[in-house]
Design an enzyme around this catalytic site. Structure first.
Site, PDB file in Angstrom:
ATOM      1  N   ARG A 123      27.621  14.553 -19.216  1.00 58.25           N
ATOM      2  CA  ARG A 123      26.421  13.732 -19.460  1.00 58.25           C
ATOM      3  C   ARG A 123      25.900  13.030 -18.208  1.00 58.25           C
ATOM      4  NH1 ARG A 123      29.232  12.305 -24.150  1.00 58.25           N
ATOM      5  NH2 ARG A 123      28.517  13.526 -25.930  1.00 58.25           N
ATOM      6  N   LYS A 145      13.428  14.754 -10.216  1.00 58.42           N
ATOM      7  CA  LYS A 145      13.122  15.875 -11.122  1.00 58.42           C
ATOM      8  C   LYS A 145      14.072  17.022 -10.819  1.00 58.42           C
ATOM      9  CE  LYS A 145       8.232  15.233 -12.143  1.00 58.42           C
ATOM     10  NZ  LYS A 145       6.891  15.826 -12.038  1.00 58.42           N
ATOM     11  N   GLU A 187       2.571  20.163   1.842  1.00 59.36           N
ATOM     12  CA  GLU A 187       2.853  18.918   1.106  1.00 59.36           C
ATOM     13  C   GLU A 187       2.647  17.694   2.007  1.00 59.36           C
ATOM     14  OE1 GLU A 187       3.479  18.659  -2.105  1.00 59.36           O
ATOM     15  OE2 GLU A 187       4.284  20.592  -2.735  1.00 59.36           O
ATOM     16  N   LYS A 229       6.376   9.435  -0.997  1.00 60.99           N
ATOM     17  CA  LYS A 229       6.929   9.915  -2.277  1.00 60.99           C
ATOM     18  C   LYS A 229       7.797   8.819  -2.902  1.00 60.99           C
ATOM     19  CE  LYS A 229       8.428  13.159  -5.323  1.00 60.99           C
ATOM     20  NZ  LYS A 229       8.776  14.541  -5.559  1.00 60.99           N
ATOM     21  N   GLU A 239       6.126   9.639 -14.380  1.00 66.87           N
ATOM     22  CA  GLU A 239       4.773  10.168 -14.398  1.00 66.87           C
ATOM     23  C   GLU A 239       3.928   9.620 -15.550  1.00 66.87           C
ATOM     24  OE1 GLU A 239       4.775  14.115 -12.854  1.00 66.87           O
ATOM     25  OE2 GLU A 239       2.798  14.516 -13.670  1.00 66.87           O
ATOM     26  N   ARG A 243       2.182   8.556 -10.600  1.00 67.76           N
ATOM     27  CA  ARG A 243       2.859   9.746 -10.082  1.00 67.76           C
ATOM     28  C   ARG A 243       1.964  10.985 -10.162  1.00 67.76           C
ATOM     29  NH1 ARG A 243       9.375  11.148 -10.475  1.00 67.76           N
ATOM     30  NH2 ARG A 243       9.231  13.061  -9.306  1.00 67.76           N
ATOM     31  N   ASN A 247       0.177  15.317  -7.747  1.00 71.88           N
ATOM     32  CA  ASN A 247      -0.249  16.629  -8.206  1.00 71.88           C
ATOM     33  C   ASN A 247      -1.513  17.109  -7.496  1.00 71.88           C
ATOM     34  OD1 ASN A 247       0.730  18.556  -9.975  1.00 71.88           O
ATOM     35  ND2 ASN A 247      -0.923  18.167 -11.442  1.00 71.88           N
ATOM     36  N   HIS A 250      -2.286  20.744  -6.805  1.00 73.87           N
ATOM     37  CA  HIS A 250      -1.340  21.537  -7.591  1.00 73.87           C
ATOM     38  C   HIS A 250      -1.963  22.190  -8.820  1.00 73.87           C
ATOM     39  CE1 HIS A 250       1.489  19.686  -4.904  1.00 73.87           C
ATOM     40  NE2 HIS A 250       2.518  20.289  -5.460  1.00 73.87           N
ATOM     41  N   HIS A 254      -0.760  25.775  -8.553  1.00 72.41           N
ATOM     42  CA  HIS A 254       0.189  26.427  -9.469  1.00 72.41           C
ATOM     43  C   HIS A 254      -0.390  27.726 -10.022  1.00 72.41           C
ATOM     44  CE1 HIS A 254       2.520  22.461 -10.285  1.00 72.41           C
ATOM     45  NE2 HIS A 254       3.159  23.202  -9.415  1.00 72.41           N
ATOM     46  N   HIS A 267       4.989  27.985  -2.083  1.00 75.55           N
ATOM     47  CA  HIS A 267       4.469  26.821  -2.810  1.00 75.55           C
ATOM     48  C   HIS A 267       3.475  26.002  -1.961  1.00 75.55           C
ATOM     49  CE1 HIS A 267       4.294  23.560  -5.648  1.00 75.55           C
ATOM     50  NE2 HIS A 267       4.630  22.712  -4.687  1.00 75.55           N
TER      51      HIS A 267
HETATM   52  N1  LIG Z   1      12.104  18.795  -8.138  1.00 72.97           N
HETATM   53  C1  LIG Z   1      10.918  18.657  -7.595  1.00 72.97           C
HETATM   54  O1  LIG Z   1      10.321  17.572  -7.641  1.00 72.97           O
HETATM   55  C2  LIG Z   1      10.284  19.839  -6.920  1.00 72.97           C
HETATM   56  C3  LIG Z   1       9.115  19.658  -6.152  1.00 72.97           C
HETATM   57  C4  LIG Z   1       8.587  20.757  -5.481  1.00 72.97           C
HETATM   58  C5  LIG Z   1       9.210  21.997  -5.563  1.00 72.97           C
HETATM   59  N2  LIG Z   1      10.348  22.143  -6.315  1.00 72.97           N
HETATM   60  C6  LIG Z   1      11.044  23.444  -6.402  1.00 72.97           C
HETATM   61  O2  LIG Z   1      11.523  23.772  -5.106  1.00 72.97           O
HETATM   62  C7  LIG Z   1      11.677  25.182  -5.013  1.00 72.97           C
HETATM   63  C8  LIG Z   1      11.161  25.676  -3.679  1.00 72.97           C
HETATM   64  O3  LIG Z   1      11.885  25.021  -2.673  1.00 72.97           O
HETATM   65  P1  LIG Z   1      11.910  25.528  -1.151  1.00 72.97           P
HETATM   66  O4  LIG Z   1      10.540  25.839  -0.694  1.00 72.97           O
HETATM   67  O5  LIG Z   1      12.718  24.545  -0.400  1.00 72.97           O
HETATM   68  O6  LIG Z   1      12.598  26.967  -1.265  1.00 72.97           O
HETATM   69  P2  LIG Z   1      14.120  27.454  -1.259  1.00 72.97           P
HETATM   70  O7  LIG Z   1      15.036  26.422  -1.723  1.00 72.97           O
HETATM   71  O8  LIG Z   1      14.151  28.766  -1.968  1.00 72.97           O
HETATM   72  O9  LIG Z   1      14.373  27.731   0.281  1.00 72.97           O
HETATM   73  C9  LIG Z   1      13.610  28.721   0.966  1.00 72.97           C
HETATM   74  C10 LIG Z   1      14.509  29.681   1.766  1.00 72.97           C
HETATM   75  O10 LIG Z   1      14.961  29.039   2.936  1.00 72.97           O
HETATM   76  C11 LIG Z   1      16.368  29.164   3.086  1.00 72.97           C
HETATM   77  N3  LIG Z   1      16.797  27.957   3.793  1.00 72.97           N
HETATM   78  C12 LIG Z   1      16.830  26.702   3.296  1.00 72.97           C
HETATM   79  N4  LIG Z   1      17.128  25.836   4.265  1.00 72.97           N
HETATM   80  C13 LIG Z   1      17.306  26.555   5.402  1.00 72.97           C
HETATM   81  C14 LIG Z   1      17.614  26.216   6.732  1.00 72.97           C
HETATM   82  N5  LIG Z   1      17.752  24.951   7.127  1.00 72.97           N
HETATM   83  N6  LIG Z   1      17.753  27.215   7.635  1.00 72.97           N
HETATM   84  C15 LIG Z   1      17.565  28.508   7.256  1.00 72.97           C
HETATM   85  N7  LIG Z   1      17.239  28.899   6.027  1.00 72.97           N
HETATM   86  C16 LIG Z   1      17.112  27.922   5.097  1.00 72.97           C
HETATM   87  C17 LIG Z   1      16.865  29.303   1.696  1.00 72.97           C
HETATM   88  O11 LIG Z   1      18.110  29.938   1.677  1.00 72.97           O
HETATM   89  C18 LIG Z   1      15.767  30.137   1.042  1.00 72.97           C
HETATM   90  O12 LIG Z   1      15.958  31.494   1.306  1.00 72.97           O
HETATM   91  C19 LIG Z   1      10.943  25.773  -6.211  1.00 72.97           C
HETATM   92  O13 LIG Z   1      11.888  26.225  -7.131  1.00 72.97           O
HETATM   93  C20 LIG Z   1      10.166  24.589  -6.774  1.00 72.97           C
HETATM   94  O14 LIG Z   1      10.000  24.688  -8.173  1.00 72.97           O
HETATM   95  C21 LIG Z   1      10.884  21.079  -6.980  1.00 72.97           C
HETATM   96 ZN   LIG Z   2       4.444  20.617  -4.615  1.00 71.17          ZN
END
Ligand SMILES: NC(=O)c1ccc[n+]([C@@H]2O[C@H](COP(=O)([O-])OP(=O)(O)OC[C@H]3O[C@@H](n4cnc5c(N)ncnc54)[C@H](O)[C@@H]3O)[C@@H](O)[C@H]2O)c1
Ligand SMILES: [Zn+2]
Length: 374
Positions: A123, A145, A187, A229, A239, A243, A247, A250, A254, A267
């Site tokens: 939990r 999130k 971003e 942020k 949100e 918050r 967006n 977005h 999206h 993204h």
């Molecule tokens: N929780 C939230 O508030 C929130 C907000 C925005 C996005 N997201 C989520 O985040 C995800 C996308 O995240 P992302 O863009 O970081 O992608 P990701 O986590 O897939 O990373 C992108 C690539 O970079 C590689 N990588 C990461 N760090 C590295 C480093 N320092 N050196 C070399 N390679 C590295 C990873 O292995 C991967 O192949 C999506 O799933 C999205 O839904 C969540």
């Molecule tokens: Zn975003």
């Protein structure tokens, strides 16, 4: 901790620090003040384990912690319930109890996945977010999130679970591909538009230094974005109101991601396109001054981010995607519209015909008109 920037997310007894600075990983892991749990599980990708995980684990072990690790394949497909299930097995065999913690070492995929596993294991146990992509540093690692995808939709299962701390060491960006740096920059520009006009101006003058990860410029853009942020989340954790400004870009972003395919458009690239769509719409309804749109587009181009809808993307499915967006209300997308640099208004409703026209003007395929599906 001295020598680092400390930003706080203020949420009463769930408040936490975001530490930013070169070498923060090593220092935070050594700091007696960090009060680290005895038992820790590092969740990361194989490459990141080799690059950064092993040395972090070694440092933690010197502090008397028992450190296990779980390696997850890179890529969005790892954000799944079956992967959560695999993590639960590792958590059980590592003996993680209520006083243990998970360290999420990676980009948004690892942060969301390991965050969700932590939110639900017994939990809820602590998670320390250690973001390694620019996007995760300025966005996904902050705010609590967490979640995974289902076969029929992204981020459909999740939980709010604030981390206990966020450790941001910009040095790890040196190994991140340039395209991911630019994506994260989408971003960063967003924070400038929604609430940080000073950051926006800084980017206008220093975008090349930021893209080249010049330390002072990099530190400034990360700290400014993370603090924006943190401020928004502190004011509106779930949100309920403010918050929603996060967006910005977005709503259309999206839709672009979904219709183009998540592999084709990153993204942050989709957010860049989405910000231009929102700015053009804002102009049409008389809310966004034309010079704001121009400055935004100029900055995005200089950051080598896309500012047009990918050629041939059908407008119908994009409009459908917007209606189904989690943030839509009764099938009407809610737009965040800029009134100036640093000032946006959320919750704006815009007639669908204007949205279709604007998307087509920006490159969407008009032949594939909207489907009219409810
Ligand atoms: N929780 C939230 O508030 C929130 C907000 C925005 C996005 N997201 C989520 O985040 C995800 C996308 O995240 P992302 O863009 O970081 O992608 P990701 O986590 O897939 O990373 C992108 C690539 O970079 C590689 N990588 C990461 N760090 C590295 C480093 N320092 N050196 C070399 N390679 C590295 C990873 O292995 C991967 O192949 C999506 O799933 C999205 O839904 C969540
Ligand atoms: Zn975003």
């Amino acid at each position: 901790m001295s020598g680092f920037t400390e930003i706080r997310v203020e949420l009463g007894d769930r408040s936490y620090p975001i530490l930013v600075g070169e070498g923060v990983l090593d220092t935070a892991a050594r700091s007696p003040g960090a009060g680290l749990p005895r038992r820790l599980l590092i969740v990361t990708h194989p490459r990141l384990w080799d690059l950064y995980g092993t040395s972090l684990a070694r440092t933690l072990a010197t502090q008397g912690c028992t450190v296990e690790h779980a390696l997850v394949p890179a890529g969005e497909t790892s954000k799944s319930l079956s992967m959560v299930n695999r993590l639960y097995r590792v958590m059980a065999s590592a003996g993680l109890d209520r006083s243990s913690a998970v360290i999420a070492l990676g980009g948004g995929v690892i942060g969301d996945l390991a965050g969700f596993a932590s939110a639900t294991w017994l939990r809820g146990i602590d998670v320390i977010q250690v973001p390694t992509t620019l996007l995760a540093m300025v966005d996904s690692a902050i705010g609590g999130k967490t979640g995974v995808n289902l076969p029929f939709g992204k981020n459909l299962v999740g939980a709010f679970h604030q981390p206990r701390a966020v450790w941001i060491d910009p040095c790890v960006l040196r190994s991140l591909p340039a395209r991911d740096i630019r994506s994260g920059m989408g971003e960063v520009v967003k924070y400038g538009v929604i609430a940080r006009p000073g950051l926006f101006e800084f980017l206008e003058d220093n975008v090349a230094r930021c893209l080249a990860l010049e330390p002072a410029a990099e530190a400034r853009m990360i700290a400014d974005s993370a603090s924006c942020k943190a401020e928004v989340v502190s004011a509106d954790e779930r949100e309920g109101g403010l918050r929603a400004i996060l967006n910005y870009g977005h709503t259309a972003g999206h839709a672009v991601e979904k219709v183009a395919g998540y592999r084709r458009v990153r993204h942050g690239e989709a957010v860049a396109i989405g910000m231009v769509v929102a700015a053009k719409l804002g102009e049409r309804i008389g809310m966004t001054p034309p010079d704001v749109s121009e400055r935004l587009e100029r900055l995005l181009v200089s950051a080598r981010l896309p500012v047009r809808v990918p050629a041939g993307l059908p407008v119908g499915p994009m409009v459908d995607a917007m209606r189904l967006d989690k943030k839509a209300s009764s099938g009407m997308p809610r737009w965040v519209i800029a009134r100036g640099i640093g000032h946006v208004e959320p919750g704006v409703e815009i007639p669908e015909s204007l949205v279709v026209e604007t998307l087509c003007e920006l490159g969407a395929d008009a032949k594939n008109g909207h489907t009219g599906k409810p």
